[in-house]
Design an enzyme around this catalytic site. Structure first.
Site, PDB file in Angstrom:
ATOM      1  N   PHE A 803      49.576   4.531  29.119  1.00 40.10           N
ATOM      2  CA  PHE A 803      50.150   3.789  27.990  1.00 40.10           C
ATOM      3  C   PHE A 803      49.083   2.956  27.300  1.00 40.10           C
ATOM      4  CE2 PHE A 803      52.180  -0.441  26.979  1.00 40.10           C
ATOM      5  CZ  PHE A 803      52.687  -0.052  25.749  1.00 40.10           C
ATOM      6  N   HIS A 804      49.139   2.924  25.967  1.00 43.46           N
ATOM      7  CA  HIS A 804      48.276   2.081  25.129  1.00 43.46           C
ATOM      8  C   HIS A 804      49.183   1.210  24.275  1.00 43.46           C
ATOM      9  CE1 HIS A 804      45.508   0.459  22.387  1.00 43.46           C
ATOM     10  NE2 HIS A 804      44.740   1.493  22.145  1.00 43.46           N
ATOM     11  N   SER A 805      49.221  -0.082  24.559  1.00 46.60           N
ATOM     12  CA  SER A 805      50.137  -0.973  23.836  1.00 46.60           C
ATOM     13  C   SER A 805      49.580  -1.348  22.469  1.00 46.60           C
ATOM     14  CB  SER A 805      50.398  -2.236  24.650  1.00 46.60           C
ATOM     15  OG  SER A 805      49.312  -3.137  24.530  1.00 46.60           O
TER      16      SER A 805
END
Length: 967
Positions: A803-805
């Site tokens: 995941f890349h916020s």
């Protein structure tokens, strides 16, 4: 007494058809004899493959049948040896039948026939056990040579309706068999479907039967031949019956035959090769410009001012000034040589100066080609050949990237340490320019063209802008549109190796537009292009890729009419505006994802559909003006050296490039036999790294350096952040292809380039059974990508979340994303890890949503206070180790690695300023946070000692200066 004339006495005479029959019978005996022998003696052994045996698989493949087992191999080799005699005779008789004065095609086809015969002997007598490499080389060469042999025989077929009909049937069956053959091979090799290899085997046997049957048709043509043996010295007694000569047959003329029906001339062939290489250099330089521009906003985290170099391509506006146009055309060789400055960039260490060199090269390259097209407008054939060569340059560039895992080996971000071929590329470019420009029209643009060209220069420039943009953004890399339709595992569409299909479609389209322009009208070609654009934009998997192939084919077919029309317009207006509008399209397609950093960006936020619609409309403008244009039927202007007839040689180059593409596809097809680093210890080493789009701090492509550190850290599951480089501004690249294939890992690219994210990608030594791509809530800022994958780790199903916020400037986005991901992770009943870029401080804010009851996840090391972006979380696993490794100059982010056991052991690296690693153990319960010394840890669970102290190449354990281990 010897006869007084050399006519001599006939010893024996027989019909030429028996050569064909002998070849057919003996060839079939070789394959069928081996099959019957194998079925009777080793049935269960030859139906066994690496995944399944009898009864799931119940029919052997050709390769298994004729392989290394005795006596099947001996039966096959014996009959193939006997086949060689009739085979050489068949090729010779075919050449005698089709040879014609001043035609190079029969010689070419005969040469291909001899080459196939020799390579058949190669893969027959050098088995994969003897020498796997040479066996594959001979086999690939034989298969790819089948294409020009088949097409050449069709083009040269005599005027015999019966034989031509059978050839078309068997050729159609042969090529039609390839698609299901590939499909079931993928089902077997990639999806491991039981029984798929048996179905594949039937298609493989059909391929053999159709191949031999195609050559068997020569029996019909050779009926008019009689093979005669004469004794001219009376040394034997023979039948003196007269010999009837074969009647001449009327030649069958086809479009491709007419193009190729000319005397072979090395000078013309070299001209075609030089022109094509110049086209390759143009596309290599142009595609590198956005890449080196991108370096600066990437490291400035915003607009830097260097983006103005994007406009380097509008130099053709100079051609609107008569005296300047005359100077450029009269000195076209100098302008072409100046354009090679773009290839010299690899010698410049300063990124800013390297950008200047590339910008200067692009400016001169666009100017040189525009001036060349305009200057050649007085000679239709020369102009067509220039356009053909320029378009072939795009195909050659795409194949080069296909072979080098989406990097062009002569780009300025490449050099020897990371696989660049810059020296060779520059040397060949100089030779190509010197050769190509020796016959350029030098009349200063004042050629007298009879007839008045109709249509609008503005419409023509709009059409060219759409063409330039479409070719660059969609066709400059064979995997771009494959990633548009990629939806993760299980594989339901094309993979990177299928890029050969995109290249094939481009070749077919280019030949359609150049050799067969009358087959499909330009308006219908445009309509099919528009339909393809719609399908690839709206659908995924194979249906979307069908649209991609239609788009690739029919867009390429528009290049000849568009450029031929534009060459008869005002060059400054037409080509200058074309490149200007093209630049606007380039900026617009970047703004669909980079909207947060540019003025007016939100208007195009996440709207690739707008960009594709604009491209189709621009192409439509070009179709309108090309259809209205009445190009002069007679061209009075002539060049000093006369018109060149290089069309045939360009077609040969198309075939050659296609054969190279097929060979690359064969070599790049995934083996899917990957093994984790510590399979005996059942450890999973997982890591995460923000890799900054695989451009290092000094503007070099960083895939090779990334490969080295991932391999040395022995990482089994790797999460990569900021990976989507499939845009013009990033070079249309895909780092996962090189890393996955070189490291022997399954790769999931993540959400495609048409999903408008900065990308995240997953590499795994373990089979990825299922993966789902997510776009997390982002009402204010950039879309946040995520991958939820289920892997088979030593027989245990384990979930991996990557995941890349969102950015720090969008707190509401990050809050919504944390809740979405926490819910997603909590719903999984399996052991799991999260490799992430969270943008939060430990123990504060959204951290408590990611870690805690809502998600069910635990932090790999809650005591590590020095974190902001990268985190490794886990659940249901036994963590055994955690480390952070410095990133050297590869990126601005470390590698984090962890090792987990308990339901697994894992080494998880995360890169921000360092690489973070974690080790986890399979099959063990979760453990509490209790650290132990390294000497208490089994050897197989330890991190590599290579990175202690000063480390290697700038990579070392840092923050803690050593790994941490847990009881």
């Amino acid at each position: 007494m010897a006869p007084k004339s050399k006519d001599g006495d006939v010893v024996v005479a027989f019909s030429g058809k028996w050569i064909s029959w002998a070849h057919t019978v003996v060839a079939y005996s070789a394959f069928l004899g081996a099959l019957l022998t194998g079925l009777s003696l080793h049935y269960q052994k030859i139906v066994q493959n690496e995944y399944y045996g009898y009864p799931q698989e119940w029919f052997p493949s050709v390769s298994a049948t004729i392989g290394d087992r005795y006596p099947e191999r001996s039966v096959f080799q014996l009959f193939i040896a006997i086949t060689s005699g009739p085979r050489f005779a068949l090729v010779f008789l075919w050449y005698i039948l089709t040879a014609r004065p001043n035609s190079s095609l029969p010689k070419f086809v005969a040469g291909v026939g001899l080459f196939r015969t020799v390579t058949c002997g190669g893969w027959t007598y050098v088995t994969s056990t003897d020498d796997h490499g040479w066996h594959d080389i001979f086999m690939i060469s034989y298969l790819v040579a089948t294409v020009p042999w088949t097409l050449g025989c069709l083009a040269l077929s005599p005027n015999n309706a019966k034989s031509l009909r059978y050839r078309k049937i068997f050729a159609g069956c042969f090529f039609g068999t390839l698609l299901p053959l590939i499909y079931f091979f993928i089902q077997h090799k990639v999806h491991k479907v039981a029984g798929a290899y048996t179905i594949y085997a039937f298609f493989e046997w059909a391929l053999v039967l159709f191949d031999v049957s195609f050559d068997a048709v020569t029996a019909i043509d050779f009926e008019n031949f009689e093979i005669v043996v004469k004794d001219i010295k009376g040394l034997s007694r023979g039948d003196s019956s007269s010999i009837a000569h074969a009647a001449r047959q009327k030649e069958k003329h086809t479009a491709i035959g007419n193009v190729l029906d000319q005397k072979f001339m090395w000078s013309e062939a070299l001209d075609a090769v030089a022109d094509t290489y110049n086209g390759f250099v143009f596309w290599s330089t142009l595609t590198s410009l956005g890449l080196v521009v991108w370096y600066f906003p990437l490291w400035h985290m915003g607009l830097s001012g260097y983006e103005a170099f994007v406009m380097s391509s509008i130099s053709p506006f100079i051609l609107g000034v008569g005296p300047l146009r005359s100077i450029v055309i009269r000195n076209i060789r100098i302008v072409h040589l100046l354009s090679l400055a773009g290839l010299l960039g690899y010698l410049i260490t300063s990124p800013a100066l390297r950008l200047c060199a590339v910008g200067f090269g692009v400016s001169n390259s666009c100017l040189a080609w525009s001036a060349t097209w305009y200057a050649e407008r007085g000679d239709k054939k020369r102009l067509e050949n220039r356009v053909f060569a320029w378009s072939l340059g795009l195909i050659a560039s795409s194949i080069a990237k296909f072979a080098f895992f989406t990097n062009n080996p002569i780009w300025p971000i490449m050099h020897a340490p990371n696989g660049g071929w810059n020296n060779l590329g520059l040397f060949l470019a100089v030779l190509a320019v010197l050769r190509s420009t020796r016959v350029v029209a030098t009349t200063g643009g004042a050629l007298d063209v009879s007839g008045k060209s109709k249509g609008s220069s503005i419409l023509s420039s709009l059409g060219l802008a759409g063409l330039f943009f479409g070719m660059h953004t969609l066709l400059s890399d064979s995997s771009t549109m494959i990633l548009w339709v990629w939806e993760g595992y299980p594989v339901r569409g094309p993979i990177a190796a299928n890029g050969v299909l995109t290249i094939t479609a481009m070749c077919v389209g280019l030949c359609m537009g150049h050799v067969y322009p009358e087959v499909v009208t330009i308006r219908n070609r445009y309509l099919v292009t528009a339909m393809g654009a719609f399908l690839v934009t709206a659908f995924s998997n194979w249906l979307g890729y069908l649209g991609a192939l239609l788009l690739a084919c029919f867009m390429m077919s528009l290049a000849p009419p568009f450029l031929s029309t534009a060459a008869h317009r005002s060059p400054g207006t037409t080509f200058g505006l074309a490149f200007l509008f093209y630049n606007f399209m380039v900026l617009a397609h970047v703004w669909t994802v980079a909207y947060a950093f540019v003025p007016g960006g939100p208007l195009l936020r996440e709207h690739t559909d707008y960009i594709m619609t604009a491209m189709v409309l621009l192409l439509g403008a070009g179709v309108v003006t090309s259809s209205e244009t009445g190009l002069p039927s007679k061209i009075r202007g002539k060049t000093r050296h006369g018109g060149r007839i290089g069309g045939a040689y360009h077609v040969y180059i198309v075939w050659l490039l296609e054969l190279v593409a097929i060979s690359v596809a064969y070599l790049r097809f995934p083996t899917n036999d990957y093994v984790p680093y510590h399979k005996d210890d059942k450890i999973v080493t997982a890591g995460v790294w923000t890799v900054h789009f695989s451009l290092d701090n000094d503007m070099w492509s960083s895939e090779h350096r990334m490969r080295d550190v991932i391999k040395e850290l022995e990482i089994d599951v790797m999460g990569l952040i900021e990976t989507d480089t499939q845009r013009i501004i990033m070079g249309n690249r895909d780092m996962t292809q090189f890393l996955g294939e070189d490291l022997g890992m399954y790769a999931d690219f993540g959400p495609g380039p048409n999903k408008h994210t900065w990308g995240c990608a997953l590499l795994s030594k373990f089979p990825i059974l299922n993966s789902t791509h997510h776009l997390l809530p982002s009402p204010g800022g950039e879309l946040a990508p995520a991958i939820h994958a289920t892997i088979d780790a030593y027989g245990t199903l384990m979930d991996v979340f990557l995941f890349h916020s969102g950015q720090e400037e969008d707190p509401e986005d990050r809050r919504l994303q944390s809740e979405y991901l926490a819910t997603l992770m909590h719903a999984s009943p399996r052991p799991k890890i999260l490799l992430s870029y969270l943008v939060t401080k430990p123990l504060e804010g959204n951290y408590n949503t990611y870690v805690g009851e809502k998600s069910g996840m635990k932090d790999i090391d809650p005591s590590d206070w020095d974190r902001w972006c990268e985190y490794i979380l886990y659940k249901g696993l036994k963590r055994t180790g955690y480390a952070r490794v410095s990133r050297s100059t590869i990126t601005d982010t470390e590698i984090q690695v962890s090792v987990l056991r308990a339901v697994l052991p894992i080494l998880a690296p995360l890169l921000t300023s360092v690489v973070q690693l974690g080790k986890f153990q399979i099959g063990e319960p979760e453990n509490e946070y209790e650290r132990i010394n390294e000497d208490q840890v089994p050897e197989g669970l330890r991190f590599p000692p290579l990175f202690r102290g000063e480390g290697v190449r700038g990579h070392r354990y840092h923050v803690f200066d050593e790994p941490r281990y847990f009881k």
